[in-house]
Each structure stands twice: as structure tokens, then as C-alpha cells.
Design a protein around this motif. Sequence first.
Motif, PDB file in Angstrom:
ATOM      1  N   GLN A   1     -51.360 133.823 -45.613  1.00  0.00           N
ATOM      2  CA  GLN A   1     -52.189 132.557 -45.470  1.00  0.00           C
ATOM      3  C   GLN A   1     -52.809 132.819 -44.318  1.00  0.00           C
ATOM      4  O   GLN A   1     -52.145 132.855 -43.095  1.00  0.00           O
ATOM      5  N   GLY A   2     -54.230 132.474 -43.994  1.00  0.00           N
ATOM      6  CA  GLY A   2     -54.873 132.692 -42.794  1.00  0.00           C
ATOM      7  C   GLY A   2     -54.710 131.123 -42.249  1.00  0.00           C
ATOM      8  O   GLY A   2     -54.253 130.290 -42.691  1.00  0.00           O
ATOM      9  N   GLU A   3     -55.147 131.300 -40.762  1.00  0.00           N
ATOM     10  CA  GLU A   3     -55.132 130.115 -40.292  1.00  0.00           C
ATOM     11  C   GLU A   3     -56.578 129.853 -39.566  1.00  0.00           C
ATOM     12  O   GLU A   3     -57.180 130.896 -39.047  1.00  0.00           O
ATOM     13  N   SER A   4     -56.854 128.645 -39.054  1.00  0.00           N
ATOM     14  CA  SER A   4     -58.074 128.340 -38.342  1.00  0.00           C
ATOM     15  C   SER A   4     -58.056 126.819 -37.751  1.00  0.00           C
ATOM     16  O   SER A   4     -57.297 126.111 -37.868  1.00  0.00           O
ATOM     17  N   LEU A   5     -58.767 126.987 -36.695  1.00  0.00           N
ATOM     18  CA  LEU A   5     -58.834 125.622 -35.915  1.00  0.00           C
ATOM     19  C   LEU A   5     -59.664 124.785 -36.690  1.00  0.00           C
ATOM     20  O   LEU A   5     -60.580 124.828 -37.453  1.00  0.00           O
ATOM     21  N   ARG A   6     -59.135 123.386 -36.666  1.00  0.00           N
ATOM     22  CA  ARG A   6     -59.585 122.127 -37.209  1.00  0.00           C
ATOM     23  C   ARG A   6     -59.857 121.125 -36.216  1.00  0.00           C
ATOM     24  O   ARG A   6     -58.958 120.887 -35.394  1.00  0.00           O
ATOM     25  N   ILE A   7     -61.094 120.593 -36.213  1.00  0.00           N
ATOM     26  CA  ILE A   7     -61.378 119.399 -35.178  1.00  0.00           C
ATOM     27  C   ILE A   7     -61.368 118.107 -36.013  1.00  0.00           C
ATOM     28  O   ILE A   7     -62.525 118.389 -36.799  1.00  0.00           O
ATOM     29  N   ARG A   8     -60.815 117.271 -35.794  1.00  0.00           N
ATOM     30  CA  ARG A   8     -61.200 116.039 -36.462  1.00  0.00           C
ATOM     31  C   ARG A   8     -61.617 114.814 -35.586  1.00  0.00           C
ATOM     32  O   ARG A   8     -60.934 114.752 -34.466  1.00  0.00           O
TER      33      ARG A   8
END
Length: 174
Positions: A167-174
Motif C-alpha cells: 500500500q502506498g503512502e502520501s502526505l496529507r495536509i488538513r
Amino acid sequence: MSKLYELTGEFLELMNMLEDEECDEQTIMDTLEGIDYEIEMKADGYAKIIKSIESNIDGLEKETNRLSSRKKTFENRIKWLKQNLEMCMRVTGKKKFTTDLFSFNIQKNGGKRKLIIDVDVEKVPKEYRIAQPDAIDGDSIREYLKENGLEGQDGSINCEFAHLDPQGESLRIR
């Protein structure tokens, strides 16, 4: 152009570079590295720039939708006008005529005629059918792998005939 966040000096300069299509990525990276802030402050600056660009994208998307809607309206008007003109030509019996500016002609459409099969496929002679190869049911294989697969060191899930990538990962900005 209004910004979602008010940017300060160096980040405003960086924002201008990001909007400049002629500015290369290496120059932007050098500028980013040259901004002397703690990681938290730098992350806030990045987030402000990202949110500002996202708001620009939203504006462009809305304008694209507005223009697409306007285009569709014009296409529908053209279609209606052509249908109305054709109906008038058929009613008057004039299928072909020329004016000083244009020539008008009702003619058959080019290309292949539409084919409609009126019986079940099995009733069409075999020489007119194309055999289709088997297809893979990806969802069923995913379920099988989740229930019966072996997890690899890299996070993949494997069986003798297929595997799921990690499973890939990515940056999330909330």
C-alpha cells in the motif's frame, strides 16, 4: 489575484516562481532550500503555498465548467437550427439548393450503416461470431489474496499466481 493565505517575503517570492511557467524546478528547489526556517515554519509555508495553488485550481475548474456549459449550449443551438432548417427543406421539397453564400443539401450520412442483431448471439452463424478470450476477475483475486495470501517483507501479499503491491503512502495536509 487574491490568495487564500497572506504570504510573507520569501514565500511570496517562491509563490511567484511556482506560478511562472518558465521557472525550472531546480531554481524552485534552490529557493526552497535557501529559506532559513525551522521545519515547522517551513512546513507551514509549504502548506500555505499548496492551499493557495489549490484555490487557484478550484477557480480554474469552475471557469472550465462554465465555459464547457456555454460550449454545450452553443452546440445544442446549432443542432436545433440544423434540424429546423432540414425540416423546412423537407416540407418544401427542396433537398438541394444554392444561395450566394452557401449551398444546402440533404444527403445520406457517410460511413458504415448501423447494424442491429435481432436474435440471440447463439442463433447467429458461427462464421459471423468472434470468440472472446477469458477475462480476469480482479476483485475476486484481491479477496482471495486478502484471505489466503502470504505477506512479503516489502508489504506485498502473494499467492502462486498473483500479488498485491504494498500500500502506498502520501502526505496529507488538513
